[in-house]
Design an enzyme around this catalytic site. Sequence first.
Site, PDB file in Angstrom:
ATOM      1  N   ASP A 146     -84.277 -57.363  -0.323  1.00 29.16           N
ATOM      2  CA  ASP A 146     -84.696 -58.219  -1.434  1.00 29.16           C
ATOM      3  C   ASP A 146     -85.633 -57.456  -2.369  1.00 29.16           C
ATOM      4  O   ASP A 146     -86.683 -56.966  -1.949  1.00 29.16           O
ATOM      5  CB  ASP A 146     -85.392 -59.470  -0.884  1.00 29.16           C
ATOM      6  CG  ASP A 146     -85.575 -60.517  -1.962  1.00 29.16           C
ATOM      7  OD1 ASP A 146     -86.260 -60.217  -2.968  1.00 29.16           O
ATOM      8  OD2 ASP A 146     -85.024 -61.617  -1.814  1.00 29.16           O
TER       9      ASP A 146
ATOM     10  N   GLY B  90     -80.096 -61.983 -10.857  1.00 29.13           N
ATOM     11  CA  GLY B  90     -81.370 -62.191 -10.151  1.00 29.13           C
ATOM     12  C   GLY B  90     -82.425 -61.133 -10.429  1.00 29.13           C
ATOM     13  O   GLY B  90     -83.553 -61.457 -10.828  1.00 29.13           O
TER      14      GLY B  90
ATOM     15  N   HIS C 214     -67.577 -58.896 -11.100  1.00 33.06           N
ATOM     16  CA  HIS C 214     -68.611 -59.594 -11.885  1.00 33.06           C
ATOM     17  C   HIS C 214     -68.137 -59.865 -13.314  1.00 33.06           C
ATOM     18  O   HIS C 214     -68.959 -60.018 -14.232  1.00 33.06           O
ATOM     19  CB  HIS C 214     -69.919 -58.775 -12.002  1.00 33.06           C
ATOM     20  CG  HIS C 214     -70.687 -58.628 -10.734  1.00 33.06           C
ATOM     21  ND1 HIS C 214     -71.395 -57.482 -10.430  1.00 33.06           N
ATOM     22  CD2 HIS C 214     -70.882 -59.457  -9.695  1.00 33.06           C
ATOM     23  CE1 HIS C 214     -71.989 -57.619  -9.260  1.00 33.06           C
ATOM     24  NE2 HIS C 214     -71.677 -58.816  -8.779  1.00 33.06           N
TER      25      HIS C 214
ATOM     26  N   ASN D 141     -66.366 -71.900  -5.386  1.00 32.59           N
ATOM     27  CA  ASN D 141     -66.519 -70.460  -5.164  1.00 32.59           C
ATOM     28  C   ASN D 141     -66.349 -70.225  -3.664  1.00 32.59           C
ATOM     29  O   ASN D 141     -67.271 -70.468  -2.884  1.00 32.59           O
ATOM     30  CB  ASN D 141     -67.920 -70.058  -5.652  1.00 32.59           C
ATOM     31  CG  ASN D 141     -68.131 -68.576  -5.605  1.00 32.59           C
ATOM     32  OD1 ASN D 141     -67.375 -67.847  -4.947  1.00 32.59           O
ATOM     33  ND2 ASN D 141     -69.162 -68.116  -6.280  1.00 32.59           N
TER      34      ASN D 141
ATOM     35  N   ASN E  19     -77.673 -59.518  -6.049  1.00 29.02           N
ATOM     36  CA  ASN E  19     -77.491 -58.983  -4.711  1.00 29.02           C
ATOM     37  C   ASN E  19     -76.452 -57.869  -4.728  1.00 29.02           C
ATOM     38  O   ASN E  19     -76.630 -56.807  -4.161  1.00 29.02           O
ATOM     39  CB  ASN E  19     -77.054 -60.114  -3.808  1.00 29.02           C
ATOM     40  CG  ASN E  19     -77.779 -60.062  -2.516  1.00 29.02           C
ATOM     41  OD1 ASN E  19     -78.335 -59.020  -2.159  1.00 29.02           O
ATOM     42  ND2 ASN E  19     -77.762 -61.156  -1.799  1.00 29.02           N
ATOM     43  N   GLY E  20     -75.334 -58.157  -5.408  1.00 27.58           N
ATOM     44  CA  GLY E  20     -74.394 -57.103  -5.789  1.00 27.58           C
ATOM     45  C   GLY E  20     -74.786 -56.675  -7.194  1.00 27.58           C
ATOM     46  O   GLY E  20     -75.370 -57.465  -7.930  1.00 27.58           O
TER      47      GLY E  20
ATOM     48  N   GLU F 296     -72.624 -68.070 -13.924  1.00 31.02           N
ATOM     49  CA  GLU F 296     -71.183 -67.953 -13.698  1.00 31.02           C
ATOM     50  C   GLU F 296     -70.518 -69.322 -13.567  1.00 31.02           C
ATOM     51  O   GLU F 296     -69.404 -69.515 -14.033  1.00 31.02           O
ATOM     52  CB  GLU F 296     -70.926 -67.095 -12.451  1.00 31.02           C
ATOM     53  CG  GLU F 296     -71.170 -65.626 -12.751  1.00 31.02           C
ATOM     54  CD  GLU F 296     -71.078 -64.724 -11.527  1.00 31.02           C
ATOM     55  OE1 GLU F 296     -71.991 -64.782 -10.690  1.00 31.02           O
ATOM     56  OE2 GLU F 296     -70.096 -63.981 -11.419  1.00 31.02           O
TER      57      GLU F 296
ATOM     58  N   HIS G 135     -75.548 -56.096 -14.680  1.00 30.46           N
ATOM     59  CA  HIS G 135     -75.614 -57.296 -13.825  1.00 30.46           C
ATOM     60  C   HIS G 135     -76.247 -56.850 -12.514  1.00 30.46           C
ATOM     61  O   HIS G 135     -75.610 -56.170 -11.697  1.00 30.46           O
ATOM     62  CB  HIS G 135     -74.202 -57.863 -13.607  1.00 30.46           C
ATOM     63  CG  HIS G 135     -74.180 -59.038 -12.672  1.00 30.46           C
ATOM     64  ND1 HIS G 135     -73.925 -60.332 -13.081  1.00 30.46           N
ATOM     65  CD2 HIS G 135     -74.384 -59.119 -11.333  1.00 30.46           C
ATOM     66  CE1 HIS G 135     -73.989 -61.152 -12.054  1.00 30.46           C
ATOM     67  NE2 HIS G 135     -74.261 -60.438 -10.967  1.00 30.46           N
ATOM     68  N   LEU G 136     -77.519 -57.211 -12.324  1.00 34.73           N
ATOM     69  CA  LEU G 136     -78.270 -56.724 -11.157  1.00 34.73           C
ATOM     70  C   LEU G 136     -78.658 -57.913 -10.290  1.00 34.73           C
ATOM     71  O   LEU G 136     -79.700 -58.535 -10.499  1.00 34.73           O
ATOM     72  CB  LEU G 136     -79.523 -55.967 -11.610  1.00 34.73           C
ATOM     73  CG  LEU G 136     -79.315 -54.899 -12.697  1.00 34.73           C
ATOM     74  CD1 LEU G 136     -80.647 -54.300 -13.111  1.00 34.73           C
ATOM     75  CD2 LEU G 136     -78.354 -53.808 -12.219  1.00 34.73           C
TER      76      LEU G 136
ATOM     77  N   ARG H 288     -63.431 -69.780  -8.655  1.00 33.45           N
ATOM     78  CA  ARG H 288     -63.694 -68.352  -8.797  1.00 33.45           C
ATOM     79  C   ARG H 288     -62.836 -67.621  -7.777  1.00 33.45           C
ATOM     80  O   ARG H 288     -62.857 -67.956  -6.597  1.00 33.45           O
ATOM     81  CB  ARG H 288     -65.162 -68.062  -8.535  1.00 33.45           C
ATOM     82  CG  ARG H 288     -65.450 -66.596  -8.393  1.00 33.45           C
ATOM     83  CD  ARG H 288     -66.928 -66.341  -8.259  1.00 33.45           C
ATOM     84  NE  ARG H 288     -67.166 -64.923  -8.085  1.00 33.45           N
ATOM     85  CZ  ARG H 288     -67.555 -64.375  -6.939  1.00 33.45           C
ATOM     86  NH1 ARG H 288     -67.750 -65.118  -5.870  1.00 33.45           N
ATOM     87  NH2 ARG H 288     -67.743 -63.080  -6.863  1.00 33.45           N
TER      88      ARG H 288
ATOM     89  N   ARG I 240     -75.572 -52.652  -0.149  1.00 32.05           N
ATOM     90  CA  ARG I 240     -74.439 -51.728  -0.355  1.00 32.05           C
ATOM     91  C   ARG I 240     -74.938 -50.396  -0.900  1.00 32.05           C
ATOM     92  O   ARG I 240     -75.818 -50.360  -1.761  1.00 32.05           O
ATOM     93  CB  ARG I 240     -73.433 -52.330  -1.333  1.00 32.05           C
ATOM     94  CG  ARG I 240     -72.578 -53.405  -0.700  1.00 32.05           C
ATOM     95  CD  ARG I 240     -71.656 -54.049  -1.721  1.00 32.05           C
ATOM     96  NE  ARG I 240     -71.867 -55.476  -1.763  1.00 32.05           N
ATOM     97  CZ  ARG I 240     -71.531 -56.278  -2.775  1.00 32.05           C
ATOM     98  NH1 ARG I 240     -70.957 -55.777  -3.846  1.00 32.05           N
ATOM     99  NH2 ARG I 240     -71.757 -57.565  -2.701  1.00 32.05           N
TER     100      ARG I 240
HETATM  101  P1  AMP Z   1     -78.272 -62.951  -7.551  1.00 30.90           P
HETATM  102  O1  AMP Z   1     -77.253 -62.307  -6.682  1.00 30.90           O
HETATM  103  O2  AMP Z   1     -78.011 -62.822  -9.018  1.00 30.90           O
HETATM  104  O3  AMP Z   1     -78.600 -64.363  -7.151  1.00 30.90           O
HETATM  105  O4  AMP Z   1     -79.625 -62.130  -7.321  1.00 30.90           O
HETATM  106  C1  AMP Z   1     -80.258 -62.137  -6.080  1.00 30.90           C
HETATM  107  C2  AMP Z   1     -81.321 -61.074  -6.041  1.00 30.90           C
HETATM  108  O5  AMP Z   1     -82.253 -61.239  -7.123  1.00 30.90           O
HETATM  109  C3  AMP Z   1     -82.192 -61.146  -4.782  1.00 30.90           C
HETATM  110  O6  AMP Z   1     -81.735 -60.243  -3.825  1.00 30.90           O
HETATM  111  C4  AMP Z   1     -83.563 -60.748  -5.242  1.00 30.90           C
HETATM  112  O7  AMP Z   1     -83.827 -59.433  -4.816  1.00 30.90           O
HETATM  113  C5  AMP Z   1     -83.509 -60.733  -6.742  1.00 30.90           C
HETATM  114  N1  AMP Z   1     -84.571 -61.543  -7.331  1.00 30.90           N
HETATM  115  C6  AMP Z   1     -84.590 -62.857  -7.568  1.00 30.90           C
HETATM  116  N2  AMP Z   1     -85.783 -63.225  -8.106  1.00 30.90           N
HETATM  117  C7  AMP Z   1     -86.514 -62.099  -8.221  1.00 30.90           C
HETATM  118  C8  AMP Z   1     -87.828 -61.794  -8.696  1.00 30.90           C
HETATM  119  N3  AMP Z   1     -88.638 -62.742  -9.188  1.00 30.90           N
HETATM  120  N4  AMP Z   1     -88.235 -60.510  -8.636  1.00 30.90           N
HETATM  121  C9  AMP Z   1     -87.434 -59.563  -8.152  1.00 30.90           C
HETATM  122  N5  AMP Z   1     -86.196 -59.772  -7.698  1.00 30.90           N
HETATM  123  C10 AMP Z   1     -85.742 -61.023  -7.718  1.00 30.90           C
END
Ligand code: AMP
Length: 387
Positions: free
Chosen positions: A267, A315, A165, A7, A196-197, A369, A193-194, A76, A226
């Site tokens: 975060d 996430g 995504h 990636n 970072n993006g 992914e 899909h929630l 990717r 964003r």
């Molecule tokens: P990803 O891009 O799918 O890896 O998701 C990353 C995002 O998931 C981070 O910015 C966190 O805000 C959020 N995240 C991960 N674990 C948790 C959690 N236990 N509670 C709330 N948000 C989380």
Amino acid sequence: MLILIINSGSSSLKYQVREIHDDGSEPDQPILTKGLVERIGVPGSGIPDHAAALEQVDAHLEEVLAGRTIDAAGHRVVHGGERFSAPALVTMEVIRAIERLAPLAPLHNPAAAQGLRAITARWREMPQVVVFDTSFHQSMPEEAWRYALPDALYTEHGIRRYGFHGTSHDLVTGVAAQTLGIERDQFRAVVLHLGNGASATAIRDGKSVDTSMGYTPLAGLVMGTRSGDVDPSVITQLISRGIYTAEQMDHLLNKESGLLGLSGNADMREVVEAAEAGDTAARTALEVASYRLAKYVGGYHVAVDGAQAIVFTAGIGENSAPFRAAVLDRLGALGVQYSAELNEQRSGEPRVISTPDSAIPVLVVPTDEEQAIGALTLQVAQQHGKL
Ligand code: AMP
């Protein structure tokens, strides 16, 4: 079989080596090794480009694989434009096509192409497959992908909604349909899909028919840094008044906005904690983000003619019970009812968190992914008789 999954970000390269059986199944511990090379192209880092980064990866792999060889590589790639509506076996022509799509993803596609060329040079015989973030959304109808702009912007510059995504939305759609016992090709859903993006996708007949990201991954939902949707005039006015340059504006919208811009924190965990402690900016951030998302769910429920599922992933979608609750609490008009207890439970398995009398089932489905890219790499290489 060992598959190397790559990636390439604009200045980073993430990799994994996964074990996968001929039939596509995986052992209990499929990841043999994984790593990240950062600061690629940053002066003083000693890693001038993605080819040099791959040399580092190669040296590490020789140590850890103890004589075993990689059978195939899966990459990717962010942008496949209109050319790629499915993963593809890598040829020199495919690499050139990815390079030609660079105007659509100026930071990412050239980096990916460099990685592809470096691997081709190093392991000439090894099959490589490219998996695009955009492919899954090539099934969108024109009414969803067209912007209401003069035609020349599309025909001459490729300005349209592409969506991203895709690998995750695709994987999660399949798992959600299976969990509910619905044939995938008859499945209608809204997939969220929630991470970072963040993006929402409307699924009809198991395919993407609309998605919240657009020409770039900046559009749509409120994300970590964003902005998602804003009135385009805000941008043109601030630039024409000389308050921001175009470059500063790009940085502001991509890196300083979203949850970070609203609350000072990107975060979700920390935003939720701050809101619970009474921080009003954090509360506002949660309200803006959950309201925006609920509006998309309502819109996509219409787009798919009545969703049979609302699916949370990535996430935040998988881990943040408070954020899921903030969104679901706004969906009463759709007859959505969820169990607070099921919502709070943590699990790595796909699961239903709605109550039996909910008009639409609500699911949490973990995404992976890398696993999806590994499976697709095997499948495409096998289809071409390369494995
Ligand atoms: P990803 O891009 O799918 O890896 O998701 C990353 C995002 O998931 C981070 O910015 C966190 O805000 C959020 N995240 C991960 N674990 C948790 C959690 N236990 N509670 C709330 N948000 C989380």
